[in-house]
Design a protein around this motif. Structure first.
Motif: not given
Length: 534
Positions: A228-248
């Motif tokens: 959460k401190e690093n790797e997940l940070f941009p994912f979480q912030e972009l999810i909050n702003k709205g993205v179409d999809s997330v690739m796992v």
């Protein structure tokens, strides 16, 4: 838009469960397939109600040729063939297909003779100037839509915090999480302005690995709080702003799930991404043919079924469509199928609702944009700035390591200063004689490869020769490639380097202007190199 561009209307109808499950599958299609293979794919699309297709160059390209043993045959008419196949595959499908591609740096990632834009690591060197990154996303989106592609599996939002990473590296905006977020957001806004769907990848973060997931399963042994401190940070912030999809991505995270890779982990896909991080859009797998996971599921369709059961919505590069559909039908509830189907359907409706005429960039604008990025990204790494002033006053050797690349930079130095270019591979003996008379060397390096495998493709003898010249002479290096190459060169604290990042003509021209003193360097290295660590 081109006249091959089609406008579709999408109306939801009563579908059977089998049709709904088919909409979750995204098989790979290849621009340079044979007619027999194309007809086979047309039948697959029609018979199994496939929802989307993802384009790759050929069956010898990196998408399937992980060890690089097959020779890629280039096709100058790939773009025309792409549009032809999109038309054919759409006709084969009762429900309009989502047409998908990886175009992180443009259609050129998969298709010859199409505009190429800088790698993410180059954009990471920009100090601000997010509008340039937005324009890159916009140009790529325009090119996608003009060809009939609605969904670009980009951008990479992995944080590049491992210099040994064999597969992310140059595809990441850098090692600073805030800058990765800002630059990713600009790229996404550019895509959105053209109606092109996006996908942030590779969740939960593929940056801190030293294993290529095409070949094996990378392990990231970090706690959730560390992620959460690093790797997940941009994912979480972009999810909050709205993205179409997330690739796992295909990753092992033993502190989150010690039984399953992320691809088939309900703890990671449903528990973390869906519930904890609040993502309500489409979750798509990384390519299911990759050896990190494909070798662990020998039974046809079992990998697709396991990924779906864990919470995946779209099964990318499924090689077992029929078997996967049947296993999902045998094991999943109607409610679970409807959840994923509804998400995919909403994404299709969004894509085709935005399927409208849009302004196209004027001719040559890709080149203008690339030049503007070159001007703002070129980066000085000077250990002894005063020594760089000697070159023009005392004379210098114009040495290059071209590796088959067109060296406009060295030619411009000859035109301006009358110094003949000398290629290491062809003129080593001549260089060794001339270097005795002058200790000033301008060395332009064009790495054979952008990935770090096998020393970026450099011959060991060439690297040793370069190291000796750097050690014995006043050397100014212009690097037209991945900056991680610098860690191979045995640089000294007093070494002087200019990182140009790309070998495009526009970047080489800007580098020549920099050497002449006509422009100053404005970029910042977006990663940490061992060479320059204290």
């Amino acid at each position: 838009m081109t006249d091959t561009h089609q406008t579709y209307t999408l109306s939801k109808k009563e579908s059977t469960l089998r049709q709904k499950v088919g909409q979750l599958f995204m098989p790979a299609v290849f621009i340079n397939d044979t007619e027999e293979e194309v007809q086979k794919m047309e039948r697959l699309i029609k018979e199994h109600h496939v929802g989307s297709i993802c384009f790759f160059h050929s069956r010898a390209s990196a998408a399937t040729n992980f060890e690089g043993k097959k020779k890629v045959v280039h096709n100058a008419k790939s773009h025309d063939r792409l549009k032809e196949l999109i038309t054919r595959y759409q006709k084969a499908s009762e429900i309009p297909l989502l047409v998908v591609i990886d175009a992180e740096w443009g259609l050129a990632m998969r298709i010859e003779n199409t505009p190429q834009f800088p790698y993410a690591i180059t954009l990471g060197a920009l100090n601000g100037d997010e509008n340039l990154i937005l324009q890159v996303g916009q140009h790529i989106g325009w090119d996608c839509r003009a060809a009939g592609i609605q969904w670009n599996l980009a951008p990479v939002v992995d944080i590049n915090n491992n210099p040994e990473n064999p597969v992310i590296g140059y595809r990441s905006f850098g090692e600073n999480k805030e800058k990765v977020l800002t630059k990713s957001e600009a790229f996404i806004r550019g895509l959105e302005s053209t109606g092109t769907l996006n996908s942030i990848k590779h969740f939960p973060g593929h940056g801190d690995t030293a294993t290529d997931s095409h070949l094996g399963l990378p392990v990231i042994d970090k706690s959730l709080s560390e992620l959460k401190e690093n790797e997940l940070f941009p994912f979480q912030e972009l999810i909050n702003k709205g993205v179409d999809s997330v690739m796992v991505g295909h990753l092992s995270l033993p502190q989150l799930d010690d039984q399953n890779p992320s691809t088939t982990s309900s703890k990671i896909i449903t528990g973390l991404l869906r519930k904890q991080m609040g993502f309500e859009g489409v979750i798509i797998s990384d390519a299911l043919n990759m050896h990190a996971v494909s070798k662990k599921y020998p039974k046809k369709g079992k990998l697709e079924q396991a990924a779906f059961e864990a919470g995946m919505d779209v099964l990318c590069f499924s090689e077992n469509v029929a078997e996967g559909i049947q296993l999902i039908l045998d094991t999943a509830t109607e409610e679970r199928i409807d959840e994923s189907f509804d998400r995919v359907w909403r994404l299709k409706k969004k894509a085709f609702a935005m399927d409208k005429e849009m302004a196209k960039p004027s001719d040559g604008s890709a080149s203008i944009l690339n030049r503007n990025i070159a001007l703002k990204s070129i980066t000085e790494l000077y250990g002894n700035p005063s020594s760089t002033q000697k070159f023009k006053a005392e004379g210098f050797l114009n040495i290059s390591c071209n590796n088959g690349k067109e060296n406009i930079f060295s030619q411009k130095l000859e035109d301006e200063f009358g110094v003949e270019p000398l290629d290491i591979a062809l003129q080593t003996d001549i260089i060794n004689e001339k270097i005795k008379a002058t200790k000033n060397v301008v060395l332009s390096l064009f790495p054979p490869a952008v990935k770090p495998k096998d020393q970026f493709g450099f011959d060991t003898n060439v690297l040793e020769t370069v190291k000796k010249w750097i050690n014995d002479n006043n050397t100014l290096i212009y690097l037209f490639g991945n900056p991680y190459v610098l860690d191979l060169l045995g640089l000294k604290p007093t070494s002087n380097v200019v990182v140009v990042y790309q070998d495009f003509p526009e970047f080489q021209e800007v580098a020549a202007e920099h050497f002449k003193g006509a422009i100053s360097a404005k970029g910042t290295l977006p990663i940490q190199l061992k060479t320059f660590q204290a």
